[in-house]
Design an enzyme around this catalytic site. Sequence first.
Site, mmCIF file in Angstrom:
data_model
loop_
_atom_site.group_PDB
_atom_site.id
_atom_site.type_symbol
_atom_site.label_atom_id
_atom_site.label_comp_id
_atom_site.label_asym_id
_atom_site.label_seq_id
_atom_site.Cartn_x
_atom_site.Cartn_y
_atom_site.Cartn_z
ATOM 1 N N ASP A 71 0.832 -1.202 0.000
ATOM 2 C CA ASP A 71 0.000 0.000 0.000
ATOM 3 C C ASP A 71 0.874 1.262 0.000
ATOM 4 O O ASP A 71 2.089 1.199 0.250
ATOM 5 C CB ASP A 71 -0.897 -0.049 1.256
ATOM 6 C CG ASP A 71 -2.173 0.744 1.116
ATOM 7 O OD1 ASP A 71 -2.301 1.526 0.165
ATOM 8 O OD2 ASP A 71 -3.063 0.580 1.986
ATOM 9 N N ASP A 78 -10.465 2.514 -3.307
ATOM 10 C CA ASP A 78 -10.989 2.398 -1.943
ATOM 11 C C ASP A 78 -12.505 2.531 -1.924
ATOM 12 O O ASP A 78 -13.122 2.437 -0.863
ATOM 13 C CB ASP A 78 -10.353 3.454 -1.034
ATOM 14 C CG ASP A 78 -9.062 2.936 -0.412
ATOM 15 O OD1 ASP A 78 -8.763 1.739 -0.566
ATOM 16 O OD2 ASP A 78 -8.346 3.735 0.230
#
Length: 743
Positions: free
Chosen positions: A481, A551
């Site tokens: 990430d 997301d």
Amino acid sequence: MPIQFDSETGIFQIDTKNTSYQMKVDDKKNLIHTYYGAKIDADDLYKELFMIDRGFSGNPHDVGKYDRTYSLDVLPQEYSCFGTGDYRITGLHVQEDNGARVASLKYEKSEIYEKLLGIPGLPAIYNDTENKCYTLSIFLKDYANGLSVELRYGVIEELDVITRSAIIRNEGTKKVYLLKAASMNLDFQFGDYDFITFYGRHAMERNVSRSEIHHGVQSVGSVRGTSSHHYNPFSIICDKNATEQTGECYGFSFVYSGEFLMEAEKDQADQVRFICGIHPDDFKWVLNPGDEFNTPQVIMSYSDTGLAKLSQNFHHTIADHIVRGEWKHKERPVLINNWEGTFFDFNGDKLYNIAKDAKALGVDMFVMDDGWFGKRDDDNSGLGDWYPNEKKLGCTLKELGDKITGLGMRFGIWFEPEMISEDSDLYRAHPDWALIAPDRAPGLGRNQLVLDMSRDDVCDYILERMSDILSNAPISYVKWDMNRSISDKYSHRLDTEHEGELSHRFVLGVYIILETLHNKFPSVLFEGCSGGGGRFDAGMMYYTPQIWLSDDTDAICRTSIQYGTSFCYPISTVGAHVSVVPNQQAGRISPLSTRAAVAMAGTFGYELDITKMTDEDKESVIKEIKFFKEYYELIHEGNYFRLSTPKDIATAWEMAARDESEALVTVVYHGVEANPAPAHFKVYGLNPDKKYTVKYVGDTENAVEEKYQGHVYTGRTLAKAGITIAPALEEFGSYQLHITSKD
Ligand code: DGJ
């Protein structure tokens, strides 16, 4: 041989299956671009150049004082330079040690290889398939300052792909500063074009923008350190009338994960120039005598049968020639990730219970997301302290991994390697490892700082920590990430003269770690992520075969994000999960069947607390996973078609088998209406002369009236007349249709 050079005429021609690319070394030794498009014969198109005396478009000295028609300001060139009379956007901008900002490149020599050439330290297309691949290198030289530029053209004949990159070498005796070193320049002499680019924001990436290329400069790019959510490093220049199935289109995918610029300019003579490369705004590279600078690669492709074919060329190129390693064409595990299920609120038992229930429904892998290390119960601390928090887990990482793999599942784990929290042991020990400008309080993003990945000691630390974790627990998946844009660019390691190299060196550092891990842990599946799709680019795909798309997990928003993403990137790279409703980002309630149908246009998985699901939903999950596995090959390896846009009554897409034996169509209605109009789509990629049966399949099979089932049509009828889709019976309802010649 698809690359020809005629030394008499100076013509270079590259031919792929359906395209030709032509350039010519003229009598001034300039490398002039003469053609890129549908396949032609190697006729000399230099003769078609229209040259007149244009005021304020000057002439190079070597033209002679009586020819005012030869001007670099209007000639189509292969690699344009700033400072010698070309006032358009240019590819190369250098500053000599004496301060002069001029460059002038003349043809020197060329080489042809029957293979692709890699780029040191950077991702690039490679070949381990049966596709025939070639490389053309053309060497240009600036005889005044000794700079040599090698223009590289990689060719994948079958996929109509030509790549561009440049290597800039200082063969002179004095230092030179590169202020802009683009990877490619492409000039279009004629045509009325649109520029298609992909813009967005966190949790709503890759929306499509299509606008006419007008006079002036239009551009997309990133100065955020990564390729960004905001503009994707992929763009298309197409005929203004081009559709999915018709018209000329050119695509450009930048194989790079850092700051980029894609610019298009329509000039005084109505010509269009396209330039792509590292963003020059925060770039200044010192090239000492003997040094070389490698620009990242651009993948180009051309189709004269519309956008669908162009996208397919990119899909197959990325899936076959960018994605590497054991997972390239291996069935990806259906996973469950705990992030949206628990966020930071978990312990080992809670995770194990989720894994256990998921396994019972057919899930292959459990992924433990953020919060398992250091002091990390929220997103304000702990980044950099890559040591398992055994107190929180209630056991060692190995024990948890053993328990989960003991269920017959794979075990995966989350990292955010490029970051450091102010509240971390790592920061307390090494404050100079963070990017912070002297005498300033640094800007924060998600309350965190960015590590200086241009430093080898930082990269060594990250590699040591990740290797230790991966070696000591049964981990077969890593989610990598990256959760903020970079600011406060200052490296404590670089001297003042080299600070302008930081942004690119940062990317090179990230690539070194990814490459080392790729080689050291070949069985581990890496999934890229940057707050979802903030680094969704072909560069990352060289190291991470899949990337978390966004997301935003709302199925309806995702149809739009997936639509934009599909212009360049194959389904096998799209990280997609089913999450709870009301959706935690958008608040929308959509049926489980629709959430699954949408996530199936990706790697497929779940991201919720499965222990809280109703028995009825659990039954659906079992069916969905079975369905996905049954159609896996078709979904991940077939030809992708967009059948509508997200603005239509429904979003629809299709995967057609490459052998034309079957197709799977997914239709997601955007709403319900009384007395509704149905959606209607043409179905492509099938054999016009074969007969196919259309069947509604999947979770909604029983909801469809008998009259819609089992129609038989030829591939021709499906592509020309199309099929009508039963109206949705519930809000955001969806259908999946199997179209097959098999029974
Ligand atoms: C951003 C990612 O996109 C999410 O999926 C999740 O991993 C969080 N970071 C964790 O902090």
